[in-house]
Design a protein around this motif. Structure first.
Motif, PDB file in Angstrom:
ATOM      1  N   GLN A 241       0.817  -1.213   0.000  1.00 58.04           N
ATOM      2  CA  GLN A 241       0.000   0.000   0.000  1.00 58.04           C
ATOM      3  C   GLN A 241       0.852   1.265   0.000  1.00 58.04           C
ATOM      4  O   GLN A 241       0.382   2.340  -0.357  1.00 58.04           O
ATOM      5  N   LEU A 242       2.129   1.116   0.393  1.00 61.63           N
ATOM      6  CA  LEU A 242       3.069   2.233   0.365  1.00 61.63           C
ATOM      7  C   LEU A 242       3.813   2.303  -0.968  1.00 61.63           C
ATOM      8  O   LEU A 242       4.632   3.192  -1.175  1.00 61.63           O
ATOM      9  N   GLY A 243       3.540   1.318  -1.840  1.00 57.78           N
ATOM     10  CA  GLY A 243       4.268   1.251  -3.096  1.00 57.78           C
ATOM     11  C   GLY A 243       5.590   0.531  -2.953  1.00 57.78           C
ATOM     12  O   GLY A 243       6.386   0.459  -3.894  1.00 57.78           O
ATOM     13  N   PHE A 244       5.833  -0.027  -1.763  1.00 54.42           N
ATOM     14  CA  PHE A 244       7.104  -0.689  -1.479  1.00 54.42           C
ATOM     15  C   PHE A 244       7.086  -2.125  -1.980  1.00 54.42           C
ATOM     16  O   PHE A 244       6.094  -2.833  -1.810  1.00 54.42           O
ATOM     17  N   GLU A 245       8.204  -2.557  -2.565  1.00 51.98           N
ATOM     18  CA  GLU A 245       8.318  -3.917  -3.061  1.00 51.98           C
ATOM     19  C   GLU A 245       9.368  -4.670  -2.242  1.00 51.98           C
ATOM     20  O   GLU A 245      10.539  -4.290  -2.224  1.00 51.98           O
ATOM     21  N   THR A 246       8.954  -5.726  -1.529  1.00 52.18           N
ATOM     22  CA  THR A 246       9.888  -6.492  -0.711  1.00 52.18           C
ATOM     23  C   THR A 246      10.871  -7.250  -1.599  1.00 52.18           C
ATOM     24  O   THR A 246      10.509  -7.761  -2.654  1.00 52.18           O
ATOM     25  N   TRP A 247      12.102  -7.319  -1.131  1.00 54.24           N
ATOM     26  CA  TRP A 247      13.184  -7.892  -1.935  1.00 54.24           C
ATOM     27  C   TRP A 247      14.315  -8.285  -0.993  1.00 54.24           C
ATOM     28  O   TRP A 247      15.401  -7.728  -1.043  1.00 54.24           O
ATOM     29  N   PRO A 248      14.057  -9.225  -0.083  1.00 53.33           N
ATOM     30  CA  PRO A 248      15.056  -9.556   0.946  1.00 53.33           C
ATOM     31  C   PRO A 248      16.238 -10.348   0.407  1.00 53.33           C
ATOM     32  O   PRO A 248      16.122 -11.066  -0.593  1.00 53.33           O
ATOM     33  N   THR A 249      17.389 -10.204   1.069  1.00 49.33           N
ATOM     34  CA  THR A 249      18.556 -11.016   0.756  1.00 49.33           C
ATOM     35  C   THR A 249      18.520 -12.272   1.619  1.00 49.33           C
ATOM     36  O   THR A 249      18.020 -12.251   2.737  1.00 49.33           O
ATOM     37  N   LYS A 250      19.056 -13.353   1.108  1.00 55.12           N
ATOM     38  CA  LYS A 250      19.022 -14.620   1.828  1.00 55.12           C
ATOM     39  C   LYS A 250      20.059 -14.680   2.945  1.00 55.12           C
ATOM     40  O   LYS A 250      19.865 -15.364   3.949  1.00 55.12           O
ATOM     41  N   THR A 251      21.172 -13.967   2.767  1.00 49.84           N
ATOM     42  CA  THR A 251      22.222 -13.988   3.786  1.00 49.84           C
ATOM     43  C   THR A 251      22.769 -12.577   3.997  1.00 49.84           C
ATOM     44  O   THR A 251      22.692 -11.727   3.098  1.00 49.84           O
TER      45      THR A 251
END
Length: 320
Positions: free
Chosen positions: A283-293
């Motif tokens: 809703q904030l326009g944010f796209e999650t994109w986590p690193t694995k380590t």
């Protein structure tokens, strides 16, 4: 006889210290420093992440806004904090990618002074103008600016906004004046009021105004259209050569114990996979994109530092 009480007191204090060290992390509230003002996009993202992270850690994760000097105040504070896992830093490319090329005599090292924990994702930016501006596209706005050289201005409360705006100026050959701001909400207020004519705003702080029709969107900084605004053309389509990504991640001070770093990284991956969190961030326009380590994030930070060094140089910005 007087020596015995002192020995006993010393032994008691050592036992207490050993017991404290033996407690599993975290055994007290955790502070998450945000180097931007309340109401900014990074602040909004941090509050969503901190709430869920606190639930998983079973300790409150408290937001501490330390805004100012293009994220330098918050960065310096965290760099000097005790590396025990109780002071975290939710920040962006402003402090760790752009500032080293924008600031003379920077008082922290983005690589040596911090422990990378996890990348969180990407916060897209959008080029917005006053809702009454007659321009319907970015190309029309560029034509408008060229007809009034030196008379129009843009807001710049952070490095991403500055570099994006200066890059557009360079590629399109525009003469538009930069007006520095301390925070995104202030910049938006003045854009709506007409004091400035353009602002490359993070969607975390700008989405509400965009949805309300208070400002008009002419382009987004991503290479492809956003899911939240599928009809808005990416800036690169109108300004060929434009390539800018605003990333968001979490660090600690240099020297954090690896078991704590790994625990936080794993918990953050779970946080970012949570459907409720993804919905709130979306809703904030944010796209999650986590690193694995943490190591993967460390390499990404190093690569982005080199990339932004090139961006700032190409934009022709002089360090100050």
């Amino acid at each position: 006889m007087q020596l015995l009480p002192r020995v006993l007191a010393l032994a008691a204090s050592l036992l207490a210290a050993s017991a404290a060290l033996a407690q599993p992390y975290p055994s007290a509230p955790v502070t998450m420093v945000v180097p931007f003002a309340a109401g900014s996009g990074t602040d909004a993202v941090a509050r969503v992440v901190a709430k869920k992270l606190g639930e998983r850690l079973r300790q409150p994760v408290l937001i501490d806004n330390r805004a100012g000097a293009n994220a330098q105040i918050g960065a310096q504070y965290v760099a000097k904090a005790k590396p025990d896992g109780y002071t975290l830093f939710m920040t962006t490319n402003t402090s760790h990618s752009a500032n080293p090329s924008l600031t003379l005599n920077l008082k922290y090292d983005p690589i040596k002074d911090f422990t990378p924990v996890a990348r969180v994702g990407e916060l897209p930016f959008a080029l917005v103008v006053n809702k009454d501006n007659p321009a319907r596209t970015l190309r029309e706005w560029i034509t408008q600016v060229k007809a009034q050289p030196g008379k129009l201005s843009y807001a710049t409360p952070n490095s991403t906004s500055l570099v994006a705006s200066e890059t557009i100026k360079r590629i399109a050959g525009l003469d538009v004046v930069a007006i520095p701001y301390k925070s995104s909400p202030q910049a938006l207020t003045d854009l709506i009021g007409g004091s400035v004519q353009m602002y490359v705003v993070d969607l975390g702080s700008g989405m509400g105004m965009i949805n309300a029709g208070s400002v008009k969107v002419l382009g987004v900084t991503t290479k492809e259209p956003l899911k939240s605004m599928p009809n808005v053309v990416p800036i690169v389509k109108e300004v060929p050569g434009f390539d800018l990504t605003s990333w968001n991640g979490i660090f600690g001070p240099a020297g954090m114990p690896k078991p704590i770093v790994d625990k936080l990284n794993l918990e953050l991956q779970e946080v970012l996979a949570d459907q409720e969190v993804q919905k709130s961030l979306g809703q904030l326009g944010f796209e999650t994109w986590p690193t694995k380590t943490p190591e993967e994030f460390a390499k990404y930070v190093s690569d982005q530092l080199a990339h932004w060094t090139t961006l700032v140089k190409q934009a022709g910005i002089t360090p100050q």
